[in-house]
Design an enzyme around this catalytic site. Sequence first.
Site, PDB file in Angstrom:
ATOM      1  N   ASN A  87       0.867  -1.175   0.000  1.00  0.00           N
ATOM      2  CA  ASN A  87       0.000   0.000   0.000  1.00  0.00           C
ATOM      3  C   ASN A  87       0.907   1.229   0.000  1.00  0.00           C
ATOM      4  O   ASN A  87       1.874   1.278   0.761  1.00  0.00           O
ATOM      5  CB  ASN A  87      -0.897   0.003   1.243  1.00  0.00           C
ATOM      6  CG  ASN A  87      -1.908  -1.128   1.222  1.00  0.00           C
ATOM      7  OD1 ASN A  87      -2.373  -1.526   0.155  1.00  0.00           O
ATOM      8  ND2 ASN A  87      -2.241  -1.653   2.383  1.00  0.00           N
ATOM      9  N   GLN A  94      -2.093   3.239   2.905  1.00  0.00           N
ATOM     10  CA  GLN A  94      -0.945   3.022   3.787  1.00  0.00           C
ATOM     11  C   GLN A  94      -1.169   3.689   5.142  1.00  0.00           C
ATOM     12  O   GLN A  94      -1.526   4.873   5.198  1.00  0.00           O
ATOM     13  CB  GLN A  94       0.326   3.586   3.119  1.00  0.00           C
ATOM     14  CG  GLN A  94       1.595   3.262   3.915  1.00  0.00           C
ATOM     15  CD  GLN A  94       2.873   3.676   3.191  1.00  0.00           C
ATOM     16  OE1 GLN A  94       2.844   4.240   2.091  1.00  0.00           O
ATOM     17  NE2 GLN A  94       3.995   3.382   3.820  1.00  0.00           N
ATOM     18  N   HIS A 100       6.359  -2.026   3.828  1.00  0.00           N
ATOM     19  CA  HIS A 100       6.066  -3.404   4.234  1.00  0.00           C
ATOM     20  C   HIS A 100       5.294  -4.083   3.115  1.00  0.00           C
ATOM     21  O   HIS A 100       4.402  -3.495   2.522  1.00  0.00           O
ATOM     22  CB  HIS A 100       5.275  -3.443   5.546  1.00  0.00           C
ATOM     23  CG  HIS A 100       4.104  -2.510   5.588  1.00  0.00           C
ATOM     24  ND1 HIS A 100       4.244  -1.151   5.842  1.00  0.00           N
ATOM     25  CD2 HIS A 100       2.788  -2.714   5.398  1.00  0.00           C
ATOM     26  CE1 HIS A 100       3.060  -0.580   5.806  1.00  0.00           C
ATOM     27  NE2 HIS A 100       2.148  -1.496   5.532  1.00  0.00           N
ATOM     28  N   LEU A 101       5.682  -5.322   2.869  1.00  0.00           N
ATOM     29  CA  LEU A 101       5.006  -6.141   1.858  1.00  0.00           C
ATOM     30  C   LEU A 101       4.025  -7.046   2.604  1.00  0.00           C
ATOM     31  O   LEU A 101       4.426  -7.805   3.489  1.00  0.00           O
ATOM     32  CB  LEU A 101       6.051  -6.965   1.102  1.00  0.00           C
ATOM     33  CG  LEU A 101       5.543  -7.942   0.044  1.00  0.00           C
ATOM     34  CD1 LEU A 101       4.741  -7.237  -1.043  1.00  0.00           C
ATOM     35  CD2 LEU A 101       6.718  -8.709  -0.567  1.00  0.00           C
ATOM     36  N   HIS A 102       2.737  -6.929   2.271  1.00  0.00           N
ATOM     37  CA  HIS A 102       1.737  -7.807   2.874  1.00  0.00           C
ATOM     38  C   HIS A 102       1.738  -9.137   2.115  1.00  0.00           C
ATOM     39  O   HIS A 102       1.633  -9.149   0.881  1.00  0.00           O
ATOM     40  CB  HIS A 102       0.330  -7.210   2.721  1.00  0.00           C
ATOM     41  CG  HIS A 102       0.071  -5.950   3.488  1.00  0.00           C
ATOM     42  ND1 HIS A 102      -0.584  -5.947   4.703  1.00  0.00           N
ATOM     43  CD2 HIS A 102       0.345  -4.655   3.214  1.00  0.00           C
ATOM     44  CE1 HIS A 102      -0.707  -4.683   5.134  1.00  0.00           C
ATOM     45  NE2 HIS A 102      -0.156  -3.888   4.243  1.00  0.00           N
TER      46      HIS A 102
HETATM   47  P1  5GP Z   1      -0.735  -0.547   5.821  1.00  0.00           P
HETATM   48  O1  5GP Z   1      -2.187  -0.137   5.933  1.00  0.00           O
HETATM   49  O2  5GP Z   1       0.186   0.560   6.282  1.00  0.00           O
HETATM   50  O3  5GP Z   1      -0.368  -1.115   4.488  1.00  0.00           O
HETATM   51  O4  5GP Z   1      -0.584  -1.771   6.813  1.00  0.00           O
HETATM   52  C1  5GP Z   1      -0.171  -1.659   8.131  1.00  0.00           C
HETATM   53  C2  5GP Z   1      -0.400  -3.003   8.770  1.00  0.00           C
HETATM   54  O5  5GP Z   1       0.322  -3.056   9.987  1.00  0.00           O
HETATM   55  C3  5GP Z   1      -1.875  -3.270   9.125  1.00  0.00           C
HETATM   56  O6  5GP Z   1      -2.318  -4.456   8.477  1.00  0.00           O
HETATM   57  C4  5GP Z   1      -1.867  -3.389  10.643  1.00  0.00           C
HETATM   58  O7  5GP Z   1      -2.772  -4.360  11.121  1.00  0.00           O
HETATM   59  C5  5GP Z   1      -0.421  -3.749  10.947  1.00  0.00           C
HETATM   60  N1  5GP Z   1       0.062  -3.299  12.246  1.00  0.00           N
HETATM   61  C6  5GP Z   1      -0.100  -2.061  12.787  1.00  0.00           C
HETATM   62  N2  5GP Z   1       0.498  -1.993  13.985  1.00  0.00           N
HETATM   63  C7  5GP Z   1       1.078  -3.213  14.200  1.00  0.00           C
HETATM   64  C8  5GP Z   1       1.849  -3.754  15.278  1.00  0.00           C
HETATM   65  O8  5GP Z   1       2.149  -3.105  16.278  1.00  0.00           O
HETATM   66  N3  5GP Z   1       2.273  -5.045  15.144  1.00  0.00           N
HETATM   67  C9  5GP Z   1       1.959  -5.807  14.049  1.00  0.00           C
HETATM   68  N4  5GP Z   1       2.412  -7.060  14.026  1.00  0.00           N
HETATM   69  N5  5GP Z   1       1.242  -5.320  13.018  1.00  0.00           N
HETATM   70  C10 5GP Z   1       0.799  -4.044  13.091  1.00  0.00           C
END
Ligand code: 5GP
Length: 114
Positions: A87, A94, A100-102
């Site tokens: 994202n 994001q 970060h790669l999901h």
């Molecule tokens: P984004 O929306 O930025 O692509 O994804 C961020 C991801 O990080 C989300 O899926 C969210 O659940 C995850 N996330 C946020 N805070 C933490 C955390 O403290 N630990 C872990 N393991 N995941 C997190």
Amino acid sequence: MSDCLFCKIAQGEIKSDFVFKSEEIVAFRDINPKAPVHILIIPKKHISKISDISENEQQLVGKMIGIANKIAIKEKIDKDGYRLVFNCGQNGGQEVYHIHLHLLGGRKMNWPPG
Ligand code: 5GP
Ligand code: ZN
């Protein structure tokens, strides 16, 4: 970046469920999983957005994809398939500004995404 959540996770300052660790890259389970398997692959180096990567950093991103593929095999989602997502920015959804790669799998993904 001292105030970055994922820098803190990468440095072991915040407890996480790691599935992979190397000199450059770590992977851990998402705290709020959107699929039965939801793992985040990150570089230890702080890079805010995938749109910020330099030419030199493209190799690092390639390694992240290779690691995601290996984790998918370990998690037994390789046969059925999975989704890899970056994202980027506000419209990309994001929330954490450290790339970060999901890796998402274990169920059928919808297309188009929401
Ligand atoms: P984004 O929306 O930025 O692509 O994804 C961020 C991801 O990080 C989300 O899926 C969210 O659940 C995850 N996330 C946020 N805070 C933490 C955390 O403290 N630990 C872990 N393991 N995941 C997190
Ligand atoms: Zn960071």
